[in-house]
Design a protein around this motif. Structure first.
Motif, PDB file in Angstrom:
ATOM      1  N   ASP B  38     -26.569  29.956 -64.055  1.00  0.00           N
ATOM      2  CA  ASP B  38     -26.475  28.558 -64.508  1.00  0.00           C
ATOM      3  C   ASP B  38     -25.072  27.985 -64.403  1.00  0.00           C
ATOM      4  O   ASP B  38     -24.594  27.338 -65.333  1.00  0.00           O
ATOM      5  N   ARG B  39     -24.392  28.253 -63.313  1.00  0.00           N
ATOM      6  CA  ARG B  39     -23.090  27.611 -63.130  1.00  0.00           C
ATOM      7  C   ARG B  39     -22.919  27.319 -61.653  1.00  0.00           C
ATOM      8  O   ARG B  39     -23.839  27.539 -60.864  1.00  0.00           O
ATOM      9  N   TYR B  40     -21.758  26.788 -61.245  1.00  0.00           N
ATOM     10  CA  TYR B  40     -21.613  26.308 -59.876  1.00  0.00           C
ATOM     11  C   TYR B  40     -21.074  27.352 -58.911  1.00  0.00           C
ATOM     12  O   TYR B  40     -21.483  27.439 -57.785  1.00  0.00           O
ATOM     13  N   GLY B  41     -20.090  28.112 -59.309  1.00  0.00           N
ATOM     14  CA  GLY B  41     -19.426  28.989 -58.356  1.00  0.00           C
ATOM     15  C   GLY B  41     -18.475  28.188 -57.492  1.00  0.00           C
ATOM     16  O   GLY B  41     -18.298  26.988 -57.716  1.00  0.00           O
ATOM     17  N   PRO B  42     -17.836  28.820 -56.515  1.00  0.00           N
ATOM     18  CA  PRO B  42     -16.835  28.093 -55.720  1.00  0.00           C
ATOM     19  C   PRO B  42     -17.501  27.006 -54.869  1.00  0.00           C
ATOM     20  O   PRO B  42     -18.277  27.321 -53.984  1.00  0.00           O
ATOM     21  N   ASN B  43     -17.204  25.761 -55.146  1.00  0.00           N
ATOM     22  CA  ASN B  43     -17.832  24.669 -54.382  1.00  0.00           C
ATOM     23  C   ASN B  43     -16.837  23.603 -53.975  1.00  0.00           C
ATOM     24  O   ASN B  43     -17.199  22.507 -53.629  1.00  0.00           O
ATOM     25  N   ARG B  44     -15.559  23.920 -54.040  1.00  0.00           N
ATOM     26  CA  ARG B  44     -14.552  22.888 -53.793  1.00  0.00           C
ATOM     27  C   ARG B  44     -13.952  22.951 -52.399  1.00  0.00           C
ATOM     28  O   ARG B  44     -13.636  21.942 -51.814  1.00  0.00           O
ATOM     29  N   VAL B  45     -13.758  24.161 -51.869  1.00  0.00           N
ATOM     30  CA  VAL B  45     -13.055  24.296 -50.589  1.00  0.00           C
ATOM     31  C   VAL B  45     -14.063  24.178 -49.462  1.00  0.00           C
ATOM     32  O   VAL B  45     -14.898  25.046 -49.280  1.00  0.00           O
ATOM     33  N   GLY B  46     -13.964  23.101 -48.675  1.00  0.00           N
ATOM     34  CA  GLY B  46     -14.867  22.936 -47.544  1.00  0.00           C
ATOM     35  C   GLY B  46     -16.279  22.627 -47.980  1.00  0.00           C
ATOM     36  O   GLY B  46     -16.568  22.552 -49.172  1.00  0.00           O
TER      37      GLY B  46
END
Lengths: 582, 318
Positions: B38-46
């Motif tokens: 229930d969370r996002y994880g790495p979703n910022r780079v690219g």
């Protein structure tokens, strides 16, 4: 809460040769001054011989009496050591005191009678410089070994500005580092036996499994724990010293940080003692608001515990789910108090404000949200076979051992003793609520988890009753000691104006007296032993926390288990280092 | 085309593809774990956080490569390379398709078992050379765990060898044209998977690392790229075990003709990789002695029973 005073007569009959001095305290606990030479004997009698014995040494501490003005009727004393015993059969306490004279006095150690006096006496030595004759290992416990002076003595400075600039030259730094080196012989531990060499493993103060700055030195035979030396005090912030320079009112936010997962429950424990001291009656609405928030915090604490406990035994996911729920609990706390972890929202005589508009919806949402989640945790964590294999039969202790070590709260109830002060000595209107006290049977890690899981459900029940039956009325007492005082008549007459002015600028002045009410907080029984010398702040504030007692028992319950089990044991105890060290 | 050139091209291809897969697994695992938690994880780079892999690599390459003063320098440096080498060597014998097979060894299965045994050295030497008590405890656990589970891993595969009559992986896949081996060898599949998790020391069998107990176990003292090698080695290990499960029990490249064989192979492998991640998201970690007694008291008899029954059935069918 009525305490049993028959014990005073029993003592006087048994020890007719001794001269007991009775003292009246605001909390109604029978308080007796005992000659210091006979304290061991008297405690032994109360623990083992008297009918319906006082089996638990609930608290032990010291008071520096040298600057105290109001001591009417008390024996002359420079330092006082007090012992608080709890009887389960009588549901009553007794407080014994011994008077010590001299700058650095000596008292007899009672560790022969009560094992758990060990750490308490070390603390009294550390804080006051009182020596205990016959103590097995009288070393500093909270302060670092290189510390000069004993902080809770009145002549010891309380602020950094009173101490001169801080300097840490190279050689001092090296010297202080060396103090932390572990030398087994200092702790009476052997390096080897005839057949085995032991390994000493330094676990912490920085370690992912210790939940904070706790240092345990393990004596290992392979992976089997032979003995543990807990080294605490890394989280010590001098809460009791701070209390002596804060006013009654401004100390309140500090209590939040004692058990930092319990928020307002700490406020409640502090205020229960303080309001008894000041004789303040709390309006019904304030009581119910307090209970409701305390139960929200109980669930909040247990959710954090559940997630981290599962993680301690290697289950990575539950902590994320429980933190989602925790956020829901926090949404109530935020809306009501405006803060998250440390609201400091209760006040002397009530609460800081009334409940905000729409609080019912928030609470209702939370009540609807939690039960299915708890069911999920039952399946995911409690029902998991590996989880059971890791926790069932691990970290066992029985009721007698628990009492011997001063264990309280869910950890005590997991052994099968139904002892919850919310039921036994109802405070803050807990007698008005319907709820059950869950107990375990075996006193292992799994049972401690079961008890806490069930406690969450019971807390939901209590919150629901608060929601349905929230009384109308004021949220603050009209007692003049209420802080901040009620303002509506301030501009009308001069008396109220003056009272308001003084009460806000200086804070309330509590009548001289002593009070220490035992309150069932989340992790066990907490009490703030407050001594007022007729001033705006505490003369002495001794905080008895459950985690301190629990931590002292860790070596006992971990012996012959493995390192992996130790993590399960630490997780199942649900301690907070701030609560251990204060 | 010249045989040698062809082999070199395939070898390079496999190396590049496998390293890329292992590196991207960092992202896959973090995103998949996040999804299940229930969370996002790495979703910022690219896009979708895909460039996180690159960012991680850049970070790990430029980190200070620190060797503790108390460590045994040479062994400390060599240890992490062993795991990478042994795992990569094992990839050589996996038949991705009939055409893309680097070597079709007639002792392919034994080669795989041998390489996975050598992998233990990496963990043992790394932990020993660190000269740290936590590493030592991790190493002790790793040595016992991996050596024991190798036994069951080997035994669990003997059923397949009996049915196929060959140690060659290509032969094994070809023998699954009618029915995938996970049906006749369901017990073998189960034991191999469990042993595979233990060999790659992933949760729930991550006792050598056991964060909440041993900090990071055998690689506590490693940093920078040396840590990175253990890290990538672990992901390569997952890929290898998933690939082996597919080859041995799920018909390797075999599948309906609407997709090319290599795609079938990769798809199946990916499913098992995700299964490994899911395990990590859901199970707690057993205790060391529980793990050992589970192995010796449950898996060993089970795998022996599997052998006997398979043998009996084969004899009967003759």
């Amino acid at each position: 809460m009525k305490h049993d005073f028959t014990v005073v007569e029993e003592l006087k009959t048994k020890f007719s040769a001794l001269e007991f001095v009775e003292q009246t305290t605001s909390d109604g606990v029978p308080t007796l001054w005992v000659p210091k030479e006979s304290i061991v004997e008297v405690l032994g009698y109360l623990k083992n011989e008297v009918l319906k014995p006082y089996r638990m040494l609930y608290d032990l501490g010291a008071i520096d009496e040298r600057e105290r003005k109001h001591r009417e009727g008390q024996p002359i004393s420079d330092f006082t050591v007090f012992y608080l015993l709890m009887s389960f059969e009588r549901n009553s306490d007794i407080r014994l005191k011994i008077a010590l004279k001299g700058e650095y006095p000596t008292a007899p150690s009672v560790t022969r009678v009560f094992q758990n006096a060990n750490w308490y006496e070390r603390e009294a030595y550390d804080m006051f410089g009182i020596k205990f004759d016959g103590h097995p290992l009288l070393r500093r416990i909270l302060m670092p070994l290189w510390w000069e002076g004993h902080p809770l003595r009145k002549e010891h400075p309380a602020r950094a500005t009173e101490m001169g600039p801080f300097q840490m030259p190279e050689d001092k730094s090296i010297e202080e580092q060396e103090v932390y080196e572990f030398k087994p012989e200092h702790w009476g531990l052997k390096k080897s036996t005839e057949t085995t060499d032991f390994m000493f493993l330094n676990l912490g103060p920085q370690h992912p499994g210790t939940h904070g700055v706790l240092r345990l030195v393990l004596q290992l035979d392979g992976e089997i724990i032979v003995d543990i030396v807990p080294d605490i005090g890394f989280h010590h912030r001098g809460q009791e010293k701070i209390a002596e320079r804060q006013s009654w009112h401004t100390y309140l936010p500090y209590t939040d940080r004692v058990d930092y997962l319990a928020g307002v429950v700490n406020n409640l424990a502090y205020l229960m003692s303080l309001e008894v001291l000041g004789g303040i009656e709390i309006p019904e609405r304030a009581k119910v608001i307090r209970v409701m928030l305390c139960e929200v915090f109980r669930i909040y604490n247990h959710l954090v515990w559940l997630g981290t406990f599962a993680q301690d035994v290697g289950q990575l996911s539950p902590v994320f789910y429980t933190f989602t729920d925790r956020e829901k609990a926090l949404s109530i706390i935020e809306a009501v108090t405006g803060f998250r972890m440390h609201p400091g929202w209760f006040r002397i005589g009530g609460t800081a404000a009334d409940l905000p508009k729409g609080w019912e919806t928030l609470v209702r949402n939370f009540l609807d949200w939690m039960p299915p989640r708890l069911k999920e945790y039952d399946k995911m964590v409690m029902g998991n076979r590996i989880f059971k294999a890791r926790t069932v039969g691990v970290g066992l202790f029985n009721v007698e051992e628990a009492i011997e070590w001063g264990i309280t709260g869910p950890n005590l109830r997991a052994c099968g003793l139904e002892w919850d002060l919310r039921k036994r000595r109802p405070f803050s209107g807990y007698d008005q609520f319907e709820f059950d006290i869950p107990i375990g049977q075996n006193g292992d890690c799994y049972d401690r988890a079961v008890v806490r899981m069930e406690e969450m459900r019971q807390s939901l029940r209590i919150i629901e009753q608060c929601l349905k039956n929230m009384p109308e009325g004021p949220y603050k007492s009209s007692n003049p000691l209420t802080t901040p005082p009620i303002k509506d008549r301030t501009m009308m007459d001069i008396e109220t104006l003056i009272n308001h002015f003084l009460n806000v600028s200086w804070g309330p002045v509590m009548p001289p007296g002593e009070s220490g009410v035992a309150v069932e907080t989340i992790k066990g029984i907490t009490s703030y032993y407050l001594i007022s010398d007729g001033s705006t702040g505490a003369y002495r504030n001794h905080i008895r926390t459950p985690s301190f007692a629990h931590m002292q028992m860790v070596p006992f319950m971990s012996r012959s288990y493995t390192i992996a089990d130790l993590m399960a044991i630490l997780g199942s105890l649900d301690f907070v280092l701030a609560d251990v060290d204060r | 085309m010249n045989e040698v050139v062809r082999a070199v091209i395939i070898a390079l291809g496999i190396l590049i593809v496998m390293m890329t897969i292992a590196a991207s697994l960092i992202w896959v695992e973090r995103r998949a774990l996040a999804l299940w938690q229930d969370r996002y994880g790495p979703n910022r780079v690219g896009p979708f956080g895909l460039a996180q892999v690159l960012a991680d690599m850049v970070k790990i390459f430029f980190k200070e490569d620190w060797i503790p003063k108390f460590a045994d320098r040479k062994v400390f440096v060599v240890a992490p390379t062993i795991i990478i080498m042994t795992v990569l060597m094992s990839f050589a014998i996996i038949p991705y398709t009939r055409e893309i097979t680097l070597v079709d060894l007639n002792i392919g299965l034994l080669f795989f078992l041998g390489m996975s045994s050598l992998g233990v050295y990496s963990v043992v030497l790394g932990g020993w050379a660190s000269n740290n008590k936590y590493s030592l405890l991790g190493t002790l656990r790793a040595a016992a765990q991996m050596v024991s589970y190798e036994v069951f891993m080997g035994l669990s595969l003997m059923g397949i060898v009996m049915i196929t009559g060959s140690f060659s992986l290509v032969d094994i896949v070809e023998a699954q044209r009618k029915v995938w081996f996970f049906i006749p060898q369901i017990i073998g599949f189960f034991i191999f998977t469990v042993a595979g998790i233990a060999e790659t020391h992933r949760l729930p069998f991550d006792l050598p690392e056991a964060e909440s107990e041993l900090i990071s176990g055998f690689h506590s003292e490693y940093s920078g790229m040396k840590f990175g090698m253990f890290f990538v080695g672990e992901y390569l290990g997952i890929t290898l075990i998933s690939g082996m499960i597919v080859t041995l029990f799920f018909g390797g490249w075999l599948g309906p003709a609407f997709l090319p064989p290599v795609v079938w192979f990769l798809l199946k492998t990916f499913v098992f990789i995700l299964f490994f991640v899911l395990l990590r998201a859901s199970l707690p970690r057993p205790r060391y002695d529980q793990l050992m007694s589970y192995g010796w008291k449950f898996l060993l008899p089970l795998s022996l029973l599997n052998l006997i029954v398979t043998g009996a059935v084969l004899l009967f069918m003759k």
